[in-house]
Design a protein around this motif. Structure first.
Motif, PDB file in Angstrom:
ATOM      1  N   ILE A 153       0.831  -1.206   0.000  1.00 33.68           N
ATOM      2  CA  ILE A 153       0.000   0.000   0.000  1.00 33.68           C
ATOM      3  C   ILE A 153       0.862   1.251   0.000  1.00 33.68           C
ATOM      4  N   VAL A 154       1.892   1.262   0.848  1.00 35.17           N
ATOM      5  CA  VAL A 154       2.775   2.439   0.934  1.00 35.17           C
ATOM      6  C   VAL A 154       3.505   2.672  -0.384  1.00 35.17           C
ATOM      7  N   ILE A 155       4.037   1.608  -0.962  1.00 34.63           N
ATOM      8  CA  ILE A 155       4.812   1.739  -2.193  1.00 34.63           C
ATOM      9  C   ILE A 155       3.926   2.139  -3.379  1.00 34.63           C
ATOM     10  N   SER A 156       2.651   1.753  -3.330  1.00 38.27           N
ATOM     11  CA  SER A 156       1.735   2.059  -4.441  1.00 38.27           C
ATOM     12  C   SER A 156       0.981   3.365  -4.258  1.00 38.27           C
ATOM     13  N   MET A 157       1.130   4.012  -3.110  1.00 37.55           N
ATOM     14  CA  MET A 157       0.286   5.183  -2.832  1.00 37.55           C
ATOM     15  C   MET A 157       0.602   6.360  -3.749  1.00 37.55           C
ATOM     16  N   ARG A 158       1.782   6.388  -4.369  1.00 38.41           N
ATOM     17  CA  ARG A 158       2.107   7.474  -5.295  1.00 38.41           C
ATOM     18  C   ARG A 158       1.238   7.407  -6.552  1.00 38.41           C
ATOM     19  N   SER A 159       0.708   6.233  -6.852  1.00 33.93           N
ATOM     20  CA  SER A 159      -0.069   6.071  -8.081  1.00 33.93           C
ATOM     21  C   SER A 159      -1.493   6.594  -7.946  1.00 33.93           C
ATOM     22  N   VAL A 160      -2.230   6.107  -6.965  1.00 35.60           N
ATOM     23  CA  VAL A 160      -3.628   6.516  -6.813  1.00 35.60           C
ATOM     24  C   VAL A 160      -3.923   7.129  -5.458  1.00 35.60           C
ATOM     25  N   GLY A 161      -2.962   7.125  -4.555  1.00 31.86           N
ATOM     26  CA  GLY A 161      -3.174   7.771  -3.272  1.00 31.86           C
ATOM     27  C   GLY A 161      -3.730   6.839  -2.204  1.00 31.86           C
ATOM     28  N   ILE A 162      -3.611   7.292  -0.967  1.00 26.93           N
ATOM     29  CA  ILE A 162      -4.053   6.501   0.178  1.00 26.93           C
ATOM     30  C   ILE A 162      -5.554   6.267   0.153  1.00 26.93           C
ATOM     31  N   ILE A 163      -6.308   7.288  -0.212  1.00 30.74           N
ATOM     32  CA  ILE A 163      -7.762   7.196  -0.154  1.00 30.74           C
ATOM     33  C   ILE A 163      -8.322   6.255  -1.222  1.00 30.74           C
ATOM     34  N   LEU A 164      -7.700   6.234  -2.408  1.00 32.33           N
ATOM     35  CA  LEU A 164      -8.240   5.456  -3.522  1.00 32.33           C
ATOM     36  C   LEU A 164      -7.585   4.090  -3.699  1.00 32.33           C
ATOM     37  N   ILE A 165      -6.531   3.792  -2.936  1.00 36.64           N
ATOM     38  CA  ILE A 165      -5.791   2.549  -3.134  1.00 36.64           C
ATOM     39  C   ILE A 165      -6.643   1.316  -2.886  1.00 36.64           C
ATOM     40  N   VAL A 166      -7.641   1.426  -2.009  1.00 39.63           N
ATOM     41  CA  VAL A 166      -8.498   0.276  -1.703  1.00 39.63           C
ATOM     42  C   VAL A 166      -9.235  -0.194  -2.955  1.00 39.63           C
TER      43      VAL A 166
END
Length: 271
Positions: free
Chosen positions: A185-198
């Motif tokens: 989740i942390v490594i991917s958060m740059r792509s869609v963000g914390i709110i939309l990663i789910v």
């Protein structure tokens, strides 16, 4: 259209989409098969607390986010094992606490600016080469880990009790899986963000599950669906000057609705 591919930031975004798709395809499959979408959401939103801690104390953002998210993941893993009846309350508490802590610390940070909003909503068009190297490294590690422990992961995902009776320490593996989810989740958060990663963790895996009958195929399908949606979302964001993370999720949502409708329509025809 071909000229656009000559820009370095577009090339980085495409590489970022590929890496993120693989990471979220694998982790999302584990999240969906283990029925931990709400747990993943709690971890994702608590990450912002780590962002705030890192900003306030002058640490690298990834260090703070990873440390705090791993801590939350370990807490949730043990609650999942020993106190399931109160898990939803704890997830809600961590969710709110992490977001509130992050917001407060970011606002208290000297020189606060709006760039921190990128961690909430993503900014795939501003991904750097260092981000890509990190995602590539974690993606390879994830593939290696899943490949070496595939049968154990399969057992934990579908029949943890039987797997435990086979002599596997399912508790340790459950904690490890939670930590991998947090790091992904942390490594991917740059792509869609914390709110939309789910959305990127749950929707592609759900769509893939409809058409596949094995964990490996589900991971592959989820990765391909994620990649297609991200490429389309990047194109929409670039040409219409929209927020990339939100565009990706909207494309993904529309695609999933169409896919689910076609599947269930065909299913009704066979009845």
């Amino acid at each position: 259209m071909i000229d656009v591919l000559g820009y370095a930031f577009v090339q980085n975004a495409l590489w970022g989409a590929l890496c993120t798709s693989v990471i979220c395809g694998i982790i999302g499959t584990l999240v969906v098969t283990n029925r931990m979408v709400f747990v993943a959401g709690g971890i994702a939103h608590s990450v912002y607390g780590g962002v705030g801690i890192a900003a306030f104390f002058g640490l690298p953002i990834l260090v703070g986010a990873m440390g705090f998210s791993v801590l939350c993941a370990v807490i949730l893993a043990y609650m999942l094992l020993f106190a399931k009846e109160r898990l939803d309350s704890l997830i809600g508490s961590l969710w709110a606490f992490g977001m509130a802590l992050g917001i407060i610390l970011v606002e208290l940070t000297p020189g606060y600016n709006k760039d921190f909003m990128g961690y909430l909503f993503g900014s795939i068009l501003s991904i750097t080469e260092n981000d890509i190297y990190l995602m590539l490294s974690f993606g390879f590690f994830l593939l290696l880990f899943v490949g070496l422990n595939y049968r154990i992961i399969l057992g934990i995902s579908y029949d943890s009790e039987f797997t435990r009776l086979q002599g596997v320490n399912t508790r340790i593996f459950s904690v490890v899986l939670m930590v991998l989810i947090a790091l992904g989740i942390v490594i991917s958060m740059r792509s869609v963000g914390i709110i939309l990663i789910v959305a990127l963790l749950s929707i592609p895996a759900y769509c893939s599950e409809i058409f596949t009958n094995s964990l490996a195929k589900m991971m592959l399908g989820a990765s391909l669906i994620s990649l297609l949606s991200m490429l389309c979302g990047i194109a929409v964001a670039y040409f219409y000057d929209l927020q990339a993370g939100a565009s990706i999720v909207m494309v993904l949502a529309v695609f999933s609705f169409i896919l689910a409708f076609v599947h269930y329509f065909k299913k009704l025809q066979t009845i």
